[in-house]
Design a protein around this motif. Structure first.
Motif, mmCIF file in Angstrom:
data_model
loop_
_atom_site.group_PDB
_atom_site.id
_atom_site.type_symbol
_atom_site.label_atom_id
_atom_site.label_comp_id
_atom_site.label_asym_id
_atom_site.label_seq_id
_atom_site.Cartn_x
_atom_site.Cartn_y
_atom_site.Cartn_z
ATOM 1 N N TRP A 135 3.685 2.211 0.123
ATOM 2 C CA TRP A 135 2.472 1.401 -0.031
ATOM 3 C C TRP A 135 2.538 0.251 0.975
ATOM 4 C CZ3 TRP A 135 -2.171 1.903 -2.202
ATOM 5 C CH2 TRP A 135 -2.959 0.765 -2.400
ATOM 6 N N GLN A 136 3.405 -0.734 0.730
ATOM 7 C CA GLN A 136 3.611 -1.816 1.683
ATOM 8 C C GLN A 136 5.036 -2.335 1.555
ATOM 9 O OE1 GLN A 136 -0.131 -4.366 2.612
ATOM 10 N NE2 GLN A 136 -0.215 -4.050 0.429
ATOM 11 N N TRP A 137 5.486 -3.031 2.601
ATOM 12 C CA TRP A 137 6.802 -3.653 2.527
ATOM 13 C C TRP A 137 6.722 -5.062 3.088
ATOM 14 C CZ3 TRP A 137 9.806 -5.454 6.584
ATOM 15 C CH2 TRP A 137 9.436 -5.059 7.884
ATOM 16 N N SER B 297 6.203 1.287 -3.424
ATOM 17 C CA SER B 297 5.798 2.667 -3.141
ATOM 18 C C SER B 297 4.968 3.217 -4.295
ATOM 19 C CB SER B 297 7.036 3.544 -2.915
ATOM 20 O OG SER B 297 7.772 3.114 -1.788
ATOM 21 N N ALA C 55 -4.064 3.321 5.869
ATOM 22 C CA ALA C 55 -2.918 2.444 5.589
ATOM 23 C C ALA C 55 -3.158 1.059 6.162
ATOM 24 C CB ALA C 55 -1.645 3.048 6.163
ATOM 25 N N SER D 211 -3.001 -2.982 4.623
ATOM 26 C CA SER D 211 -2.295 -4.097 5.256
ATOM 27 C C SER D 211 -3.231 -5.235 5.639
ATOM 28 C CB SER D 211 -1.550 -3.599 6.499
ATOM 29 O OG SER D 211 -0.480 -2.745 6.141
ATOM 30 N N ASN E 293 3.134 -1.793 6.432
ATOM 31 C CA ASN E 293 3.230 -0.574 5.628
ATOM 32 C C ASN E 293 4.190 0.386 6.318
ATOM 33 O OD1 ASN E 293 1.694 1.387 7.436
ATOM 34 N ND2 ASN E 293 0.174 -0.244 7.194
#
Length: 341
Positions: free
Chosen positions: A123-125, A252, A278, A282, A289
């Motif tokens: 998903w994102q980090w 995630s 994606a 963001s 991501n």
């Protein structure tokens, strides 16, 4: 006979309408899902998406474990994914139904918490660090002492995001310990430091962005996304990477074992692995991501933002959190309970 035919026709229409009504229930962190992404997905697929927010990993886990939730997808952090798997709350993914799986960037494919992406997709980090309004404080912001031993200028003007794992992990790193340590002496130092620091905090809540933007606070222990959003609203806000160590994380998406709308869930999972889609995630929340090629679709301000692209000198200090043993988590919970009193 005409009346019977009319009744049959109405029943057929009603059945057809029901069959065409497709739903998806997404259980996600608050203020984390791009409305533009959802609108695009609904327009392209005809699937109606309902989003329910949660405010912490523990909240999400407890809600799903209790049953009767009706959710299809959930977005746990990396260090929680093994817990969801062990409890049987999420199901293995059928990779044959995810043709965009090859878009996951190499470094996010065979990850320690979910080898081969058996259960989740990115998903994102981001990171957990320190945000400071530099119009008030012109000292070094790359230290967690900003929050744990605040300088005079910032006392009483600090917000701490109430996410137990992040806060306690930053505190452990501050005193020289390792994440998931069960060392009682280290944890005593952490407890004492947190309890001594709390009187200098104004608040413990999730809305650092709004508070920093409005100058209601001058510093925060927070995530990089809200820090960047605050800077765009209030330019003196800067994001610091503590030299003592800062947290790196990834959230995630997982398919719940009792999901009802499985086909729709797979469509959504594949949809968000398209680079352009994606990027919508963001651009909204201001995190990176794990999808290759999404950068070219991101807003210009994302390309070299210091909250997104970690400066080289700070890279060595980032720590990706492991999944702590249950007995260690219990110790952290005891400290957390004392802190929240």
């Amino acid at each position: 006979m005409p009346r019977l035919l009319a009744t049959a026709a109405l029943l057929a229409l009603a059945t057809g309408a029901a069959a065409q009504s497709r739903q998806l229930q997404l259980y996600n962190w608050g203020d984390y899902t791009s409305p533009e992404l959802i609108a695009k997905f609904e327009a392209e697929t005809g699937i109606d998406v309902t989003i329910t927010d949660y405010d912490s990993n523990d909240t999400a886990l407890a809600k799903v474990r209790a049953g009767g939730h009706g959710f299809d997808l959930v977005v746990p952090s990396a260090n929680y994914v093994p817990i969801w798997v062990e409890l049987g709350l999420i199901q293995p993914l059928d990779h044959s139904r995810l043709p965009n799986l090859g878009n996951i960037a190499d470094e996010w494919v065979d990850v320690a918490w979910d080898p081969g992406r058996a259960h989740t997709i990115p998903w994102q980090w981001g990171t957990t660090g320190i945000a400071v309004n530099t119009s008030v404080y012109d000292g070094d912001i790359n230290t967690s002492d900003i929050v744990f031993d605040p300088p005079e200028e910032l006392r009483g003007r600090i917000n701490v995001v109430p996410e137990m794992t992040d806060v306690i992990s930053l505190a452990i790193l501050n005193v020289g310990g390792e994440p998931c340590t069960g060392d009682r002496e280290i944890l005593r130092q952490v407890r004492d430091m947190l309890l001594a620091a709390k009187p200098h905090w104004l608040s413990m809540d999730y809305d650092s962005e709004a508070k920093l933007s409005a100058n209601d606070i001058m510093a925060a222990l927070t995530w990089n996304g809200p820090a960047m959003r605050a800077r765009l609203n209030n330019p003196p806000v800067r994001y610091g990477y503590p030299v003592e160590g800062y947290v790196v994380w990834m959230d995630s998406v997982a398919l719940l074992s009792d999901a009802r709308n499985v086909d729709e869930a797979y469509e959504f999972l594949n949809f968000i692995m398209e680079p352009e889609n994606a990027a919508l995630i963001s651009n909204y929340a201001r995190y990176a991501n794990g999808i290759e090629g999404s950068e070219e679709f991101m807003d210009e301000v994302m390309r070299d933002a210091p909250e997104i692209v970690v400066p080289a000198e700070h890279l060595p200090n980032g720590v990706f959190l492991p999944t702590c043993p249950a007995e260690v988590t219990d110790l952290y919970s005891q400290i957390w309970t004392q802190l929240l009193r």
